[in-house]
Design an enzyme around this catalytic site. Structure first.
Site, mmCIF file in Angstrom:
data_model
loop_
_atom_site.group_PDB
_atom_site.id
_atom_site.type_symbol
_atom_site.label_atom_id
_atom_site.label_comp_id
_atom_site.label_asym_id
_atom_site.label_seq_id
_atom_site.Cartn_x
_atom_site.Cartn_y
_atom_site.Cartn_z
ATOM 1 N N GLU A 1 68.838 0.859 145.486
ATOM 2 C CA GLU A 1 68.753 -0.258 146.137
ATOM 3 C C GLU A 1 67.467 -0.373 146.639
ATOM 4 O O GLU A 1 67.046 -1.842 146.746
ATOM 5 C CB GLU A 1 69.609 -0.316 147.245
ATOM 6 C CG GLU A 1 71.205 -0.054 146.779
ATOM 7 C CD GLU A 1 71.640 1.396 146.739
ATOM 8 O OE1 GLU A 1 72.797 1.635 147.074
ATOM 9 O OE2 GLU A 1 70.832 2.171 146.262
ATOM 10 N N ARG B 1 69.912 19.824 127.522
ATOM 11 C CA ARG B 1 69.511 20.743 128.555
ATOM 12 C C ARG B 1 68.797 20.026 129.795
ATOM 13 O O ARG B 1 69.088 20.198 130.845
ATOM 14 C CB ARG B 1 68.343 21.534 127.791
ATOM 15 C CG ARG B 1 68.918 22.746 127.107
ATOM 16 C CD ARG B 1 67.864 23.576 126.573
ATOM 17 N NE ARG B 1 68.108 24.892 125.860
ATOM 18 C CZ ARG B 1 67.327 25.730 125.317
ATOM 19 N NH1 ARG B 1 66.022 25.875 125.634
ATOM 20 N NH2 ARG B 1 67.849 26.971 124.594
#
Length: 368
Positions: A58, A190
């Site tokens: 935001e 990974r």
């Protein structure tokens, strides 16, 4: 005829979700979050959470929008936070910017948020909507959401096998059953995980590095080795290869001299209870949750992989299957034994796709 409000909301939320996915390798232990600001049907600001401790989605979007945020609608993939953490509350930033409407994909189950962010916005007179593209938002943060809801991380067990279910020849030869495309895919998974887990037998036999080898990698997952009796070599490749912390999880009654030797070599050590001379896997997941590990990627031998899957602790199995037969003199994927077909482990197939010449199956265990 103009688009309906739900249709527009779904369009802009989809844009926010695309942004959120860009942080999937770097935000741990925080969730992946994206935000777009829209005014008069025009995009005026966009951002995503990039790094734990850094600005949230935001804030990035508001900085891009500047004063134009006044009167805008914010689309956020997860409920704006309402508490002071490493950064100020995002709900307060949206209020201060003069946003008039906030649409979020889903409520944040984090006990520090859990509806409080939306409540703060409504108390400030801002219109709020939720559950817009919620299933897609859920998929984006499966590990974080599981840890918030249960205290345990999400576990994905990776297996690579031939068509006849073998992971190696009887001699132990296994490089390479799958092709380079599948191995590159493993690297990507990974990178998205908080930790990579293996057993000491794999370390002794294969001396793996368990690092992410991608050119744009900026964060290495923690490497965890289950080693009940402290057998891990003091000069293993895990320590020789640059990467993240290597944690040896040993039995809680391991001799102090051995623990000190492991620590001097460079390992971090954690002692946990043993069950039948093996690490208590529930205790392991308790500890991992406390360490704020959202998702653990497991690359282990047949015993540990079989224990995690057989005990119902694996959330998903990622099976890479190569188009070849290895015959009878081989090693199996799992060490489990089942007296009858009725007791076999069953799965739901979440996804099946080709990765180079191999097939990748994403499997969810069916718990009965």
């Amino acid at each position: 005829m103009s688009e309906s409000l739900p249709t527009r909301d779904a369009f802009w939320m989809a844009e926010a979700l695309k942004l959120a996915a860009q942080g999937r390798n770097t935000t741990t232990p925080n969730p992946n979050v994206g935000c777009v600001l829209v005014k008069d049907e025009q995009l005026i600001g966009a951002g995503y959470h990039q790094l734990a401790g850094g600005p949230h989605a935001e804030v990035h979007a508001l900085q891009q929008a500047g004063l134009a945020a006044l009167g805008a609608t914010a689309y956020v993939t997860l409920e704006p936070c309402s508490h002071q953490g490493k950064t100020p509350p995002c709900a307060d930033a949206l209020i201060a910017a003069g946003v008039v409407r906030v649409v979020c994909a889903m409520v944040d189950p984090n006990p520090q948020v859990a509806g409080r962010g939306l409540a703060a916005l409504r108390a400030a007179g801002i219109v709020t909507e939720q559950d817009i593209l919620a299933p897609a938002a859920e998929q984006l943060n499966l590990g974080f959401l599981k840890r918030m809801r249960t205290g345990w991380p999400r576990l994905i067990v990776k297996l690579a096998a031939s068509l006849d279910g073998a992971t190696a020849m009887a001699s132990g030869e296994s490089q390479w059953i799958t092709g380079p495309e599948a191995r590159a895919d493993v690297q990507r998974w990974r990178a998205q995980s908080c930790a990579i887990l293996t057993g000491v037998a794999t370390v002794i036999a294969d001396d793996p590095a368990l690092t992410v080898r991608l050119p744009d990698c900026t964060r290495q997952p923690v490497r965890l080795v289950l080693d009940s009796h402290g057998r891990i070599p003091l000069d293993s490749r895990l320590l020789r290869m640059p990467g993240s912390t290597v944690v040896v999880v040993h039995g809680e009654h391991l001799a102090a001299e051995r623990i000190e030797a492991l620590q001097r070599a460079g390992y971090r050590t954690v002692g946990l209870p043993l069950v039948d001379q093996r690490i208590d896997l529930s205790a392991l997941l308790d500890w991992a949750g406390q360490e704020q590990l959202n998702q653990i990627w497991v690359e282990a031998g047949a015993t540990l992989a079989g224990s995690l899957i057989g005990s119902g602790l694996a959330d998903e199995v990622m099976l890479y299957q190569a188009p070849l037969f290895l015959g009878a003199q081989t090693r199996p994927m799992l060490a489990n034994s089942f007296p009858s077909l009725a007791e076999a482990i069953q799965f739901t197939v979440l996804e099946m796709r080709t990765i180079g010449p191999d097939v990748r199956l994403r499997l969810q265990p069916i718990h009965v």
